[in-house]
Scaffold this active site. Structure first.
Site, PDB file in Angstrom:
ATOM      1  N   HIS A 188       1.740   4.331  -2.987  1.00 55.62           N
ATOM      2  CA  HIS A 188       1.824   5.796  -2.842  1.00 55.62           C
ATOM      3  C   HIS A 188       3.184   6.300  -3.338  1.00 55.62           C
ATOM      4  CE1 HIS A 188      -1.741   6.404  -0.444  1.00 55.62           C
ATOM      5  NE2 HIS A 188      -1.336   5.670   0.564  1.00 55.62           N
ATOM      6  N   HIS A 205       0.841  -1.207   0.000  1.00 59.04           N
ATOM      7  CA  HIS A 205       0.000   0.000   0.000  1.00 59.04           C
ATOM      8  C   HIS A 205       0.883   1.267   0.000  1.00 59.04           C
ATOM      9  CE1 HIS A 205      -3.536   2.378   1.734  1.00 59.04           C
ATOM     10  NE2 HIS A 205      -2.508   3.167   1.966  1.00 59.04           N
ATOM     11  N   GLU A 206       1.869   1.298   0.903  1.00 60.97           N
ATOM     12  CA  GLU A 206       2.749   2.475   0.985  1.00 60.97           C
ATOM     13  C   GLU A 206       3.626   2.593  -0.254  1.00 60.97           C
ATOM     14  OE1 GLU A 206       2.321   4.764   3.112  1.00 60.97           O
ATOM     15  OE2 GLU A 206       0.890   3.584   4.273  1.00 60.97           O
TER      16      GLU A 206
HETATM   17 ZN   LIG Z   1      -2.312   5.157   2.352  1.00 67.26          ZN
END
Ligand SMILES: [Zn+2]
Length: 376
Positions: free
Chosen positions: A71, A67-68
């Site tokens: 980003h 998830h990170e």
């Molecule tokens: Zn996030």
């Protein structure tokens, strides 16, 4: 974030584990292996609970890293370097060196995380759906990972800054109004509101136990609310600082009383006559006003003490060509961002090869603090 271990690099981004991560890792593993699985599936062998619990927990944190990373990689393609990803008690955080400069980029960066979690959740769901013959513990693990990744995406889409949903919300406001600062203020205020709602909801759950939730879940939700509220008000303050710094130039925030030493002074002389006398840790090295380099205590430590009297400052200084310098009319915010990107704490201000002042991180902080004390 300090007190974190380096785990190595992923796509050139440093991956770090904060010590509080161990608390949440143990908590999730124990609650899966000791409470959740045994109560729902009483027939498994005791060791199965723990093996499946640990593997599930590790895969969950791998999903958080993904998830990170989503980003971070989208940020990088939009020209924003990411220093590190840190896992800590509330999940993961990617450390950006600066904010997006266009609403479209911010929208994509913020949405990438939840989109990644939804995709991962979907893949686990498909795996669960199309492998009906696999052993029950594996099926249970896969189903839990589907559920938790979708929950992670939904939680992160709550529109309170600094959650991803808050960033999406800000980017939309920003696009509609064209006013970055105002959008940030609104999104961080909503973020604080979300934090207070979580605290209130957590307290109510702790006392009233609705939907079979126990006091511990209530406490945990209130704790998350407290964290969100803090993060949102910190973001609000930070937005105000950035706004202020953006309005000032290097020449307005620099200090002109920076110690200057000539390049042919020996290290011994420097320590005796300058460092002990003034208590300064940072010097500009300049000959007749022309900047040659900078020198910090760190440079001095590279020379052993018996060589201090035969080593000149120019031999150990950081020379001008390796130095980041600021221009007098550069805005103070971009200087702070350059410091963050290059891991430096001070920058000389140079006009036509002559040093006219110095900006240190401390100066900027003092400048902001005094302005806020004066209420301007
Ligand atoms: Zn996030």
């Amino acid at each position: 974030m300090s007190s974190a271990f380096n785990l190595g690099k992923l796509f050139g981004i440093q991956l770090r584990l904060h010590y509080t991560w161990f608390i949440i890792f143990i908590f999730i593993t124990v609650s899966l292996s000791w409470l959740h699985f045994p109560s729902l599936y009483p027939d498994w062998a005791p060791v199965t609970y723990w093996v499946i619990g640990i593997v599930t927990s590790l895969l969950f944190f791998a999903s958080v890293v993904a998830h990170e990373l989503a980003h971070s990689l989208v940020a990088r393609t939009n020209g924003i370097p990411i220093k590190s990803i840190t896992l800590f008690i509330f999940g993961g955080v990617a450390q950006m060196t600066r904010e997006a400069t266009r609403p479209g980029a911010e929208f994509k960066m913020a949405a990438a995380g939840p989109a990644c979690s939804l995709t991962i959740g979907g893949l686990f769901f498909l795996f669960w759906l199309f492998t009906p013959g696999i052993a029950e513990p594996i099926a249970v693990m896969v189903y839990w990972l589907f559920y938790i990744n979708v929950a992670l995406a939904i939680f992160n889409l709550i529109p309170g800054f600094p959650l991803d949903g808050g960033r999406v919300f800000r980017s939309i406001l920003w696009k509609l109004t064209g006013d970055y600062q105002r959008s940030t203020r609104i999104a961080t205020q909503v973020g604080q509101g979300v934090g207070y709602l979580f605290i209130l909801g957590g307290i109510l759950i702790a006392f009233l136990h609705p939907f079979g939730l126990d006091w511990f879940s209530g406490l945990w939700i209130a704790f998350i609310g407290w964290f969100l509220q803090n993060a949102a008000s910190a973001s609000y303050r930070q937005a105000q600082w950035r706004e202020t710094l953006h309005r000032f130039t290097a020449s307005q925030v620099m200090t002109s009383d920076c110690p200057v030493v000539p390049s042919n002074v020996t290290v011994g002389q420097l320590v005796q006559e300058y460092i002990f006398a003034s208590g300064r840790r940072f010097f500009l090295v300049a000959d007749e006003g022309k900047l040659e380099g900078i020198l910090t205590l760190h440079n001095i430590k590279s020379v052993s003490q018996q060589n201090w009297d035969v080593t000149q400052v120019k031999e150990i200084m950081t020379p001008l060509n390796k130095l980041k310098v600021a221009h007098p009319d550069q805005d103070a915010l971009s200087i702070l961002e350059q410091m963050d990107e290059n891991d430096i704490n001070q920058m000389p201000v140079v006009s036509e090869d002559r040093v006219i002042g110095l900006i240190a991180r401390d100066n900027l902080i003092r400048f902001l603090r005094i302005r806020s004390e004066l209420g301007i």
